[in-house]
Design a protein around this motif. Sequence first.
Motif, mmCIF file in Angstrom:
data_model
loop_
_atom_site.group_PDB
_atom_site.id
_atom_site.type_symbol
_atom_site.label_atom_id
_atom_site.label_comp_id
_atom_site.label_asym_id
_atom_site.label_seq_id
_atom_site.Cartn_x
_atom_site.Cartn_y
_atom_site.Cartn_z
ATOM 1 N N VAL A 87 -13.702 10.093 5.124
ATOM 2 C CA VAL A 87 -12.420 9.394 4.984
ATOM 3 C C VAL A 87 -11.939 9.515 3.544
ATOM 4 C CG1 VAL A 87 -11.268 7.177 5.069
ATOM 5 C CG2 VAL A 87 -12.911 7.777 6.841
ATOM 6 N N GLN A 88 -10.699 9.914 3.378
ATOM 7 C CA GLN A 88 -10.088 9.943 2.046
ATOM 8 C C GLN A 88 -9.000 8.887 1.988
ATOM 9 O OE1 GLN A 88 -8.938 14.135 1.686
ATOM 10 N NE2 GLN A 88 -10.606 14.395 0.217
ATOM 11 N N LEU A 89 -8.978 8.164 0.890
ATOM 12 C CA LEU A 89 -8.039 7.058 0.736
ATOM 13 C C LEU A 89 -7.083 7.333 -0.407
ATOM 14 C CD1 LEU A 89 -10.592 4.113 1.061
ATOM 15 C CD2 LEU A 89 -9.216 5.149 2.868
ATOM 16 N N GLN A 90 -5.824 7.014 -0.200
ATOM 17 C CA GLN A 90 -4.790 7.216 -1.217
ATOM 18 C C GLN A 90 -4.026 5.913 -1.391
ATOM 19 O OE1 GLN A 90 -4.098 10.219 -2.906
ATOM 20 N NE2 GLN A 90 -2.605 9.089 -4.122
ATOM 21 N N ALA A 91 -4.212 5.287 -2.543
ATOM 22 C CA ALA A 91 -3.509 4.037 -2.830
ATOM 23 C C ALA A 91 -2.199 4.332 -3.546
ATOM 24 C CB ALA A 91 -4.383 3.139 -3.686
ATOM 25 N N SER A 92 -1.195 3.530 -3.251
ATOM 26 C CA SER A 92 0.107 3.685 -3.891
ATOM 27 C C SER A 92 0.832 2.346 -3.909
ATOM 28 C CB SER A 92 0.945 4.727 -3.148
ATOM 29 O OG SER A 92 1.189 4.306 -1.818
ATOM 30 N N GLY A 93 1.946 2.303 -4.646
ATOM 31 C CA GLY A 93 2.771 1.112 -4.646
ATOM 32 C C GLY A 93 2.687 0.273 -5.902
ATOM 33 N N GLY A 94 1.822 0.645 -6.824
ATOM 34 C CA GLY A 94 1.726 -0.109 -8.059
ATOM 35 C C GLY A 94 2.951 0.090 -8.933
ATOM 36 N N GLY A 95 3.044 -0.719 -9.985
ATOM 37 C CA GLY A 95 4.171 -0.604 -10.897
ATOM 38 C C GLY A 95 4.236 -1.786 -11.837
ATOM 39 N N LEU A 96 5.355 -1.879 -12.522
ATOM 40 C CA LEU A 96 5.597 -2.963 -13.470
ATOM 41 C C LEU A 96 6.516 -3.988 -12.831
ATOM 42 C CD1 LEU A 96 5.494 -4.183 -16.340
ATOM 43 C CD2 LEU A 96 7.436 -2.696 -16.919
ATOM 44 N N VAL A 97 6.124 -5.246 -12.892
ATOM 45 C CA VAL A 97 6.909 -6.308 -12.291
ATOM 46 C C VAL A 97 6.818 -7.545 -13.178
ATOM 47 C CG1 VAL A 97 4.975 -7.129 -10.868
ATOM 48 C CG2 VAL A 97 7.332 -7.567 -10.132
ATOM 49 N N GLN A 98 7.857 -8.347 -13.160
ATOM 50 C CA GLN A 98 7.841 -9.583 -13.921
ATOM 51 C C GLN A 98 7.039 -10.657 -13.184
ATOM 52 O OE1 GLN A 98 11.974 -10.577 -14.703
ATOM 53 N NE2 GLN A 98 11.849 -9.610 -16.726
ATOM 54 N N ALA A 99 6.533 -11.595 -13.941
ATOM 55 C CA ALA A 99 5.818 -12.715 -13.347
ATOM 56 C C ALA A 99 6.697 -13.398 -12.301
ATOM 57 C CB ALA A 99 5.403 -13.706 -14.424
ATOM 58 N N GLY A 100 6.082 -13.731 -11.181
ATOM 59 C CA GLY A 100 6.826 -14.331 -10.076
ATOM 60 C C GLY A 100 7.339 -13.321 -9.075
ATOM 61 N N GLY A 101 7.262 -12.056 -9.425
ATOM 62 C CA GLY A 101 7.751 -11.002 -8.552
ATOM 63 C C GLY A 101 6.746 -10.598 -7.501
ATOM 64 N N SER A 102 7.116 -9.552 -6.746
ATOM 65 C CA SER A 102 6.288 -9.092 -5.636
ATOM 66 C C SER A 102 6.125 -7.579 -5.675
ATOM 67 C CB SER A 102 6.935 -9.474 -4.294
ATOM 68 O OG SER A 102 7.052 -10.866 -4.160
ATOM 69 N N LEU A 103 5.024 -7.141 -5.111
ATOM 70 C CA LEU A 103 4.766 -5.722 -4.895
ATOM 71 C C LEU A 103 4.002 -5.581 -3.594
ATOM 72 C CD1 LEU A 103 3.540 -4.305 -8.349
ATOM 73 C CD2 LEU A 103 5.651 -3.680 -7.162
ATOM 74 N N ARG A 104 4.144 -4.428 -2.962
ATOM 75 C CA ARG A 104 3.328 -4.129 -1.790
ATOM 76 C C ARG A 104 2.578 -2.833 -2.037
ATOM 77 N NH1 ARG A 104 4.532 -2.933 4.616
ATOM 78 N NH2 ARG A 104 5.262 -0.926 3.806
ATOM 79 N N LEU A 105 1.280 -2.920 -1.991
ATOM 80 C CA LEU A 105 0.430 -1.751 -2.126
ATOM 81 C C LEU A 105 0.119 -1.184 -0.755
ATOM 82 C CD1 LEU A 105 -2.120 -3.001 -4.816
ATOM 83 C CD2 LEU A 105 0.158 -2.024 -5.141
ATOM 84 N N SER A 106 -0.007 0.127 -0.707
ATOM 85 C CA SER A 106 -0.391 0.805 0.525
ATOM 86 C C SER A 106 -1.645 1.634 0.282
ATOM 87 C CB SER A 106 0.731 1.731 1.011
ATOM 88 O OG SER A 106 1.898 1.010 1.312
ATOM 89 N N CYS A 107 -2.435 1.774 1.324
ATOM 90 C CA CYS A 107 -3.630 2.600 1.265
ATOM 91 C C CYS A 107 -3.638 3.479 2.507
ATOM 92 C CB CYS A 107 -4.875 1.735 1.208
ATOM 93 S SG CYS A 107 -6.428 2.663 1.207
ATOM 94 N N ALA A 108 -3.309 4.740 2.324
ATOM 95 C CA ALA A 108 -3.263 5.679 3.435
ATOM 96 C C ALA A 108 -4.596 6.387 3.569
ATOM 97 C CB ALA A 108 -2.147 6.693 3.209
#
Length: 126
Positions: free
Chosen positions: A1-22
């Motif tokens: 199984v190979q895993l690829q994570a994505s979705g990171g970045g810069l965000v201000q406190a209180g904000g949201s992000l969604r990470l994905s792992c394919a």
Amino acid sequence: VQLQASGGGLVQAGGSLRLSCAASGRSFGNYVMGWFRQAPGKEREFVAAINRSTGRAYYADSVKGRFTISRDNAKNTAYLQMNSLKPEDTAIYYCAALRFALDSGTYHQSGKYDYWGQGTLVTVSS
């Protein structure tokens, strides 16, 4: 199984992000999926995990109520929805796959995981 994570970045406190792992390969549904993170100068720590069959989720106390782990077995992808982000959430986030586990008590143990993604950087500014 190979895993690829994505979705990171810069965000201000209180904000949201969604990470994905394919995941590539077959039998994604047979793996417990976990998310871990490592902040600069700190050890890797458990964030969340999701059971392969029931979809039951497990969280570190530090993210409980703010993060949600999920999976879509049809798309071979796991997700980590991160809300109400704090500067202390800044880290490289890794997804991992666990094939065999006696029980959920081992889900937080990074050494139990069989496969790891390359990591995605999340930076939360104050």
